[in-house]
Design an enzyme around this catalytic site. Structure first.
Site, mmCIF file in Angstrom:
data_model
loop_
_atom_site.group_PDB
_atom_site.id
_atom_site.type_symbol
_atom_site.label_atom_id
_atom_site.label_comp_id
_atom_site.label_asym_id
_atom_site.label_seq_id
_atom_site.Cartn_x
_atom_site.Cartn_y
_atom_site.Cartn_z
ATOM 1 N N ARG A 1 0.822 -1.209 0.000
ATOM 2 C CA ARG A 1 0.000 0.000 0.000
ATOM 3 C C ARG A 1 0.857 1.260 0.000
ATOM 4 O O ARG A 1 0.529 2.249 -0.679
ATOM 5 C CB ARG A 1 -0.963 0.007 1.191
ATOM 6 C CG ARG A 1 -1.978 1.132 1.101
ATOM 7 C CD ARG A 1 -3.091 1.016 2.137
ATOM 8 N NE ARG A 1 -2.598 1.216 3.486
ATOM 9 C CZ ARG A 1 -3.387 1.320 4.564
ATOM 10 N NH1 ARG A 1 -4.706 1.196 4.416
ATOM 11 N NH2 ARG A 1 -2.877 1.485 5.759
ATOM 12 N N LYS B 1 -2.329 7.069 1.421
ATOM 13 C CA LYS B 1 -2.178 7.401 2.839
ATOM 14 C C LYS B 1 -1.142 8.503 2.978
ATOM 15 O O LYS B 1 0.047 8.259 3.191
ATOM 16 C CB LYS B 1 -1.790 6.152 3.639
ATOM 17 C CG LYS B 1 -2.018 6.283 5.139
ATOM 18 C CD LYS B 1 -1.909 4.933 5.835
ATOM 19 C CE LYS B 1 -2.135 5.040 7.331
ATOM 20 N NZ LYS B 1 -3.539 5.381 7.665
ATOM 21 N N GLU C 1 -15.741 7.696 3.779
ATOM 22 C CA GLU C 1 -14.987 7.173 4.922
ATOM 23 C C GLU C 1 -15.582 7.669 6.232
ATOM 24 O O GLU C 1 -16.362 8.617 6.278
ATOM 25 C CB GLU C 1 -13.519 7.574 4.831
ATOM 26 C CG GLU C 1 -12.742 6.775 3.814
ATOM 27 C CD GLU C 1 -11.272 6.611 4.181
ATOM 28 O OE1 GLU C 1 -10.892 5.488 4.537
ATOM 29 O OE2 GLU C 1 -10.534 7.590 4.084
#
Length: 353
Positions: A92, A195, A231
């Protein structure tokens, strides 16, 4: 790569109240670092310093070339130390690097540095049964000085660790969240699926507002139409409807390693999984809901209040987590702690600590 010498690892017993640790930063013995210079990644370095030397014109400071990860190590009831889904986090952060035009860290370097950080700070791994864990924070930043908007040519990748307690001190119990349409977390097709710190900075004002109103988090809507669930604070959202595990599908959502794990466990248990758009109105039909992520695993939702319309969606009338959420939470935690069989091979066992 630098080897860990036995005399580098401190053995003195710590005087920490493991059962009452905050979810915050506790200084540890070592961190590990690796620099990308001249077109290649260098040797892994071990440091005792909790600061870094960075140029005031570094791209990380001016143009947001910063990405990070979060994963945990657990001491199991068998005494073994397990790191949960290390390679998934390695993949990720590579996707995040590509999204922000940064140099991706090779998976083998990422994994070796996680192992070193855990081994060197072994005395900070909380004991089994304390409810605490060792939080692992990898991060990469652009180091090249630049006053023009462009990618760095030098990067620092480092990993720090900290023992942490449960994210929510109330434990595995439902909390109330809210919908506020005046805030967006990210832009459509922007950096939401990576992220990077900018996404979290953009959520601070809305999060603080929610806390002032007595809610644990904001359930964001899609930034384009304000129609679909997105989210939930810094975590993915899921709901149980007619026995089906449903979670939002969106290009602006960070794919959660925890959510991915829960979906796999659902399939193991014969629970149908759907990744699709979920409308606000559909909340009236769900039996369970939760936010899921590394910090809390699952944070059950008791009530969702729509601040703009005044609509209240009661998810847990009795104040307890739902049966499916509880089963998934206990199973995932059991795998992390070595209490349940790791059929997917998610854990990396760190030997001899």
């Amino acid at each position: 790569m630098q080897n860990i010498e036995p005399n580098m690892i401190m053995k003195e017993e710590l005087n920490l109240d493991w059962a009452n640790l905050p979810f915050g930063y506790v200084p540890t013995d070592y961190n590990v670092r690796c620099y990308y210079r001249d077109g290649k990644w260098g040797e892994i370095e071990v440091s005792t310093s909790d600061t870094i030397n960075i140029h005031m014109a570094a791209t990380a400071l001016h143009y947001g070339q910063e990405i990070f990860e979060g994963l945990k190590a657990f001491r199991g009831r068998d005494g073994k130390v397990r790191v949960f889904r290390m390679e998934e986090n390695a993949q990720r952060i590579r996707r995040s690097a590509e999204g922000l035009c940064m140099e991706p860290v090779p998976t083998e370097i990422f994994c070796e540095m996680v192992r070193k950080a855990v081994e060197l700070n072994a005395r900070f791994i909380p004991p089994y049964g304390s409810g605490a864990s060792l939080y692992i924070r990898p991060l990469e930043i652009g180091m090249t000085p630049s006053v023009g908007v462009k990618s760095a040519t030098e990067y620092l990748f480092m990993i720090l660790v900290s023992p942490v307690g449960p994210y929510f001190k109330t434990g595995f119990k439902p909390t109330n969240i809210c919908i506020m349409r005046e805030y967006d977390r990210v832009a459509p097709k922007g950096t939401g699926r990576f992220k990077t710190g900018g996404n979290y900075a953009a959520s601070l004002k809305s999060g603080n507002h929610a806390h002032e109103l007595g809610y644990s988090a904001v359930l964001y809507l899609d930034p384009r139409d304000k129609k679909y669930l997105d989210e939930c604070g810094p975590a993915n959202f899921f709901a149980i409807k007619n026995g089906v595990y449903i979670t939002p599908a969106s290009e602006s959502i960070l794919p959660s390693v925890t959510n991915k794990s829960l979906m796999a466990l659902c399939e193991d248990l014969g629970i149908k999984v759907e990744q699709r758009h979920i409308t606000v109105e559909e909340l009236a039909e769900v039996e369970e809901a939760g936010a899921c992520g590394t910090a809390a695993v699952i944070s059950p939702v008791g009530e969702i209040d729509d601040i703009d319309t005044g609509e209240k969606y009661i998810i847990s009338a009795d104040g307890n987590p739902g049966a499916v959420s509880t089963r998934l939470y206990n199973l995932l935690r059991g795998i992390q702690l070595g209490e349940e069989e790791d059929t997917h091979g998610w854990n990396t066992v760190i030997e001899n600590i």
